[in-house]
Design an enzyme around this catalytic site. Structure first.
Site, PDB file in Angstrom:
ATOM      1  N   ASP A 127       0.845  -1.192   0.000  1.00 40.58           N
ATOM      2  CA  ASP A 127       0.000   0.000   0.000  1.00 40.58           C
ATOM      3  C   ASP A 127       0.880   1.242   0.000  1.00 40.58           C
ATOM      4  O   ASP A 127       1.805   1.352   0.806  1.00 40.58           O
ATOM      5  CB  ASP A 127      -0.925  -0.005   1.214  1.00 40.58           C
ATOM      6  CG  ASP A 127      -2.035   1.026   1.060  1.00 40.58           C
ATOM      7  OD1 ASP A 127      -2.540   1.185  -0.063  1.00 40.58           O
ATOM      8  OD2 ASP A 127      -2.386   1.669   2.059  1.00 40.58           O
ATOM      9  N   HIS A 134      -4.067  14.020   0.905  1.00 39.91           N
ATOM     10  CA  HIS A 134      -4.181  13.124   2.064  1.00 39.91           C
ATOM     11  C   HIS A 134      -2.917  13.182   2.922  1.00 39.91           C
ATOM     12  O   HIS A 134      -2.985  13.318   4.136  1.00 39.91           O
ATOM     13  CB  HIS A 134      -4.436  11.693   1.588  1.00 39.91           C
ATOM     14  CG  HIS A 134      -4.396  10.678   2.703  1.00 39.91           C
ATOM     15  ND1 HIS A 134      -5.416  10.555   3.631  1.00 39.91           N
ATOM     16  CD2 HIS A 134      -3.471   9.745   3.040  1.00 39.91           C
ATOM     17  CE1 HIS A 134      -5.109   9.595   4.491  1.00 39.91           C
ATOM     18  NE2 HIS A 134      -3.934   9.086   4.160  1.00 39.91           N
ATOM     19  N   GLU A 200     -10.104   4.005   4.007  1.00 37.85           N
ATOM     20  CA  GLU A 200      -9.286   4.799   3.094  1.00 37.85           C
ATOM     21  C   GLU A 200      -9.758   4.491   1.677  1.00 37.85           C
ATOM     22  O   GLU A 200      -9.737   3.336   1.245  1.00 37.85           O
ATOM     23  CB  GLU A 200      -7.791   4.471   3.264  1.00 37.85           C
ATOM     24  CG  GLU A 200      -7.248   4.977   4.586  1.00 37.85           C
ATOM     25  CD  GLU A 200      -5.737   4.975   4.686  1.00 37.85           C
ATOM     26  OE1 GLU A 200      -5.080   4.220   3.929  1.00 37.85           O
ATOM     27  OE2 GLU A 200      -5.201   5.730   5.530  1.00 37.85           O
ATOM     28  N   GLU A 202      -9.225   4.203  -1.966  1.00 34.93           N
ATOM     29  CA  GLU A 202      -8.042   4.027  -2.816  1.00 34.93           C
ATOM     30  C   GLU A 202      -8.422   3.281  -4.089  1.00 34.93           C
ATOM     31  O   GLU A 202      -9.493   2.697  -4.189  1.00 34.93           O
ATOM     32  CB  GLU A 202      -6.954   3.204  -2.076  1.00 34.93           C
ATOM     33  CG  GLU A 202      -6.544   3.805  -0.751  1.00 34.93           C
ATOM     34  CD  GLU A 202      -5.294   3.179  -0.147  1.00 34.93           C
ATOM     35  OE1 GLU A 202      -4.505   2.570  -0.892  1.00 34.93           O
ATOM     36  OE2 GLU A 202      -5.119   3.311   1.072  1.00 34.93           O
ATOM     37  N   ASP A 232      -8.757   0.515   2.270  1.00 31.89           N
ATOM     38  CA  ASP A 232      -7.699   0.125   3.213  1.00 31.89           C
ATOM     39  C   ASP A 232      -8.180   0.487   4.629  1.00 31.89           C
ATOM     40  O   ASP A 232      -7.883   1.554   5.145  1.00 31.89           O
ATOM     41  CB  ASP A 232      -6.432   0.897   2.823  1.00 31.89           C
ATOM     42  CG  ASP A 232      -5.268   0.630   3.762  1.00 31.89           C
ATOM     43  OD1 ASP A 232      -5.237  -0.444   4.371  1.00 31.89           O
ATOM     44  OD2 ASP A 232      -4.398   1.513   3.866  1.00 31.89           O
ATOM     45  N   ARG A 236      -7.004   3.986  13.440  1.00 34.17           N
ATOM     46  CA  ARG A 236      -6.195   5.202  13.633  1.00 34.17           C
ATOM     47  C   ARG A 236      -5.527   5.271  14.999  1.00 34.17           C
ATOM     48  O   ARG A 236      -4.434   5.834  15.136  1.00 34.17           O
ATOM     49  CB  ARG A 236      -7.061   6.449  13.436  1.00 34.17           C
ATOM     50  CG  ARG A 236      -7.696   6.555  12.068  1.00 34.17           C
ATOM     51  CD  ARG A 236      -6.647   6.567  10.974  1.00 34.17           C
ATOM     52  NE  ARG A 236      -7.282   6.725   9.662  1.00 34.17           N
ATOM     53  CZ  ARG A 236      -6.634   6.537   8.521  1.00 34.17           C
ATOM     54  NH1 ARG A 236      -5.359   6.172   8.519  1.00 34.17           N
ATOM     55  NH2 ARG A 236      -7.266   6.691   7.387  1.00 34.17           N
ATOM     56  N   GLN A 239      -2.639   2.928  14.924  1.00 36.19           N
ATOM     57  CA  GLN A 239      -1.640   3.514  14.012  1.00 36.19           C
ATOM     58  C   GLN A 239      -0.843   4.635  14.677  1.00 36.19           C
ATOM     59  O   GLN A 239       0.386   4.690  14.560  1.00 36.19           O
ATOM     60  CB  GLN A 239      -2.369   4.061  12.772  1.00 36.19           C
ATOM     61  CG  GLN A 239      -1.448   4.576  11.678  1.00 36.19           C
ATOM     62  CD  GLN A 239      -2.240   5.070  10.454  1.00 36.19           C
ATOM     63  OE1 GLN A 239      -3.465   4.993  10.428  1.00 36.19           O
ATOM     64  NE2 GLN A 239      -1.534   5.555   9.455  1.00 36.19           N
ATOM     65  N   LYS A 252      -3.208  -1.700   9.949  1.00 35.01           N
ATOM     66  CA  LYS A 252      -3.660  -1.953   8.577  1.00 35.01           C
ATOM     67  C   LYS A 252      -3.799  -3.449   8.300  1.00 35.01           C
ATOM     68  O   LYS A 252      -3.844  -3.854   7.145  1.00 35.01           O
ATOM     69  CB  LYS A 252      -2.643  -1.367   7.597  1.00 35.01           C
ATOM     70  CG  LYS A 252      -2.305   0.090   7.835  1.00 35.01           C
ATOM     71  CD  LYS A 252      -3.341   0.995   7.236  1.00 35.01           C
ATOM     72  CE  LYS A 252      -2.817   2.424   7.196  1.00 35.01           C
ATOM     73  NZ  LYS A 252      -3.725   3.288   6.427  1.00 35.01           N
ATOM     74  N   THR A 256      -8.596  -5.429   3.985  1.00 35.84           N
ATOM     75  CA  THR A 256      -8.532  -4.530   2.836  1.00 35.84           C
ATOM     76  C   THR A 256      -9.580  -5.050   1.867  1.00 35.84           C
ATOM     77  O   THR A 256      -9.493  -6.196   1.420  1.00 35.84           O
ATOM     78  CB  THR A 256      -7.137  -4.590   2.177  1.00 35.84           C
ATOM     79  OG1 THR A 256      -6.162  -4.252   3.155  1.00 35.84           O
ATOM     80  CG2 THR A 256      -7.037  -3.637   1.006  1.00 35.84           C
ATOM     81  N   GLU A 363      -9.756  12.504   7.951  1.00 39.82           N
ATOM     82  CA  GLU A 363      -9.685  13.839   7.353  1.00 39.82           C
ATOM     83  C   GLU A 363     -11.039  14.549   7.393  1.00 39.82           C
ATOM     84  O   GLU A 363     -11.118  15.740   7.664  1.00 39.82           O
ATOM     85  CB  GLU A 363      -9.218  13.739   5.900  1.00 39.82           C
ATOM     86  CG  GLU A 363      -7.797  13.255   5.731  1.00 39.82           C
ATOM     87  CD  GLU A 363      -7.531  12.859   4.287  1.00 39.82           C
ATOM     88  OE1 GLU A 363      -7.752  11.680   3.948  1.00 39.82           O
ATOM     89  OE2 GLU A 363      -7.130  13.725   3.501  1.00 39.82           O
TER      90      GLU A 363
HETATM   91 MN    MN Z   1      -3.766   3.154   2.685  1.00 41.47          MN
END
Ligand code: MN
Length: 423
Positions: A127, A134, A200, A202, A232, A236, A239, A252, A256, A363
């Site tokens: 990834d 972002h 996420e 993507e 993904d 948080r 992370q 992560k 996915t 975000e």
């Molecule tokens: Mn990602």
């Protein structure tokens, strides 16, 4: 221009699956076998059946689609990809012989009756972090606006090696993970269910040809078979505590999700566009010989348990990426690691410049400081149990669309105790 099919539903301006698209997937009906299929309008063409019957073959002697994944087909290479697509289009185009239409109708099922499965076996999963907006937004939240973009960011498409085993097809529930968490004001970490679970938005590029040495950006583009939508899922709070200095790990590793249809590079050809202007000149091995990004409008929606209908949270476009998948793949080969058929490359979260174009809840809610108000009267900073998150995307042509099928996942509650094995 719309290419017309004798399958009427494929000629609507709204369908994601006109004759221009012909994406590759794996399906089953009822308790039946998993079979390779091609989406056309509101139907799925059973190409495993067409191969068995001798109507449509990619190899005259060897069965290729007698397995429930497209890896063996990808391995055959770009010449076969092109020939097969041309044969498929001929079978399904207006003017096909009556007998051909009867055979294809016999070897097809209504999409509404089918279950869709993983379209390919994921060899390895990487990834990237290649969306400028972002990276700037997340960096601002984590380190402040002055240090938002890491010093390497405008020079290297940075990424991390993820887990192929975590990749699942759209429709698969995602269980909220447990993990090690530590808020900045806490002295000691705790082990508990993730409280800041996120998506996420993507795109995923699928590698269709192997490499055993560093490749150019052009060679990398030629190796890519097609694209999927990719979510993904990201914890948080896990992370924020674990990420320095080696980047995401358990944050992560939950899941996915990918959309069920592989849209081929050939179908996306009319939508090619260039990456944005470089802010710093790239080293020559990363420079693009031509447009290698795609103009694909994308959206994120949420449906909470209380809501009657899904609500769009964000709209953006794949063309927002700073690096193309071809640049990412070229960079990936530089240090000697071979790439294999079935490797999956996540683009990195795709966010536009404005607030309604952000591709993650982190975000959209600005780290939870600005909760999102939903039409149902609820608010969200991060995902709550029972929420269904959906990514959608379709390139818009003149009178037709090229779509991927939704990439959906519902978050289900964390286990009471993940170590309660056999208790
Ligand atoms: Mn990602």
């Amino acid at each position: 221009m719309l290419l017309k099919s004798w399958i009427a539903s494929a000629n609507s301006a709204e369908t994601e699956f006109p004759l221009n698209n012909l994406p590759y997937g794996v399906f089953s009906v009822g308790d039946g076998d998993l079979r390779c299929g091609v989406a056309i309008g509101d139907r799925i063409l059973d190409v495993t059946g067409l191969e068995e019957s001798g109507t449509l073959r990619s190899d005259p002697d060897v069965d290729v689609l007698d397995v429930p994944f497209w890896n063996d087909f990808m391995e055959m290479g770009p010449k076969v990809w092109t020939e097969y697509r041309a044969k498929l289009q001929a079978l399904l185009a207006v003017g096909a012989e009556e007998q051909t239409q009867e055979t294809c109708t016999f070897y097809s099922v209504p999409m509404s009756e089918a279950t869709l499965h993983m379209p390919f076996r994921v060899a390895e999963y990487t990834d990237f972090y290649a969306g400028r907006n972002h990276a700037f937004n997340v960096g601002t939240m984590f380190r402040g606006p002055e240090n938002a973009l890491p010093p390497n960011w405008l020079h290297i498409p940075i990424g991390y090696n993820g887990r192929a085993s975590s990749v699942t097809v759209s429709g698969t529930d995602v269980r909220r993970p447990w993990g090690q968490l530590k808020a900045p004001d806490q002295e000691m970490p705790v082990f508990g269910p993730c409280k800041r679970f996120d998506i996420e938005l993507e795109m995923g590029a699928i590698v269709g040809q192997p490499s055993d040495a560093p490749v150019t950006v052009q060679e990398a583009d030629d190796m890519i078979f097609g694209y999927v939508l990719l979510n993904d899922w990201s914890a948080r709070d896990i992370q924020a505590w674990e990420y320095q200095p080696l980047g995401p790990f358990q944050a992560k590793a939950t899941a996915t999700s990918i959309s069920p249809w592989i849209v081929t590079k050939a179908a996306l050809e009319p939508f090619r566009c260039s990456t944005p202007e470089r802010e710093k000149e790239l080293l020559p091995y990363l420079s693009e010989p031509g447009p290698m990004l795609y103009d694909i409008p994308l959206s994120v929606s949420i449906k909470t348990e209380k809501a009657e209908v899904p609500e769009v949270l964000s709209r953006t476009n794949y063309r927002e990426m700073y690096y193309s998948a071809a640049q990412q793949l070229a960079h990936h080969t530089t240090a000697g690691s071979p790439m294999n058929v079935g490797d999956l490359l996540g683009s990195g979260t795709i966010s536009g410049a404005t607030k309604t174009e952000r591709g993650s809840l982190l975000e959209l809610s600005w780290g939870g400081k600005e909760p999102i108000e939903l039409a149902s009267g609820e608010t969200r900073s991060f995902i709550e149990d029972g929420d269904m998150l959906t990514l959608s995307g379709a390139a818009q042509g003149d009178g037709y669309r090229v779509g991927f099928g939704d990439c959906t996942g519902r978050v289900i509650p964390a286990l009471d105790d993940p170590y309660a094995r056999g208790k």
